[in-house]
Write a protein that holds these residues in place. Structure first.
Motif: not given
Ligand code: IPE
Length: 244
Positions: A116-123, A154-161
């Motif tokens: 998942l493009m979590t860097e985009q979400v983080a930005t 949720v689990t993917e985002l929680a870990t990546a962020l």
């Protein structure tokens, strides 16, 4: 401090009527999010009567994929419709919510591994926005398109962020024991496996048991609670069931 909050599909929609919003509950949740004004927030919502109905009709699940583009668009289209409703209720409360459609930003490998493009979400979060993701279809190598659940996001985002707090707002006030009482704290899956209706702890097929197991694997505490406890969760209180 990053918070990931999932709004369960059956909380924000009328479960038994296809594509029907529970507008009152959604508006109350949006007001609670606005009032809490937490710094770094990511919201994920489920499918409820928007996603599951189409997924069942087209025979697509998290493991069984489809290539029929009409089926793909039925599922994805219903989820983007629901996402627009969620965004508009948040905007009505002046929450700077922006959409992220996982269909366009994620993929699964043949072994089911999600990217998942979590860097985009983080930005987005760094820039002061509140990204709002949702359960969706996801392209899956060798399968076509399968279902990506909000819980997995949720689990993917929680870990990546590196989230500090994770909350799942569900229709129940927490993880319930045999007497339907809320279990305040779970830190060991095997200790609650029986209560969750799992005979073999290695074979978790779904429902609350799967949620608990995934949330236990996170590095941050996770909470399962009902809609009335969202404000408390966002304020940093121990609400519902604390997992981990
Ligand atoms: C379902 O997402 C998404 C689709 C069916 C496309 P979830 O599995 O997270 O939805 P809820 O919260 O259980 O309704």
């Amino acid at each position: 401090m990053t918070t990931v909050l999932k709004l369960g599909g059956s909380v924000i929609t009328e479960k038994d009527r296809p594509e029907t919003l529970d507008g009152e509950t959604l508006a109350a949740l949006a007001a609670a999010v606005a009032a809490a004004d937490v710094d770094d927030l990511v919201i994920v919502h489920g499918g409820g009567s928007f996603g599951h109905h189409h997924a069942a009709e087209h025979g697509v699940s998290t493991t069984e994929g489809i290539h029929d583009v009409r089926g793909v668009m039925d599922v994805h289209g219903a989820m983007t419709t629901l996402n627009r409703f969620v965004l508009s209720r948040l905007h009505a409360e002046d929450v700077p919510a922006v959409p992220v459609h996982p269909f366009s930003t994620a993929k699964r490998d043949a072994d089911g591994e999600l990217t998942l493009m979590t860097e985009q979400v983080a930005t987005m979060v760094d820039e002061g926005f509140v990204p709002v993701l949702h359960g969706d279809g996801v392209v899956h190598a060798g399968e076509g398109v399968t279902v990506l659940s909000g819980d997995e996001l949720v689990t993917e985002l929680a870990t990546a962020l590196d989230a500090d707090r994770v909350g799942l707002c569900s229709t129940v006030p927490g993880v319930l024991d045999d007497d339907d009482a809320v279990i305040p704290h779970i830190d060991d899956f095997d200790a609650v496996a029986d209560v969750l209706g799992v005979s073999d702890a290695t074979d978790v097929t779904g429902g609350m048991a799967a949620k608990v197991r995934e949330l236990l694997a996170l590095g941050s505490p996770a909470y399962v609670f009902g809609p009335e406890a969202v404000a408390g969760f966002l304020a940093g209180d121990d609400v519902g069931t604390r997992i981990g």
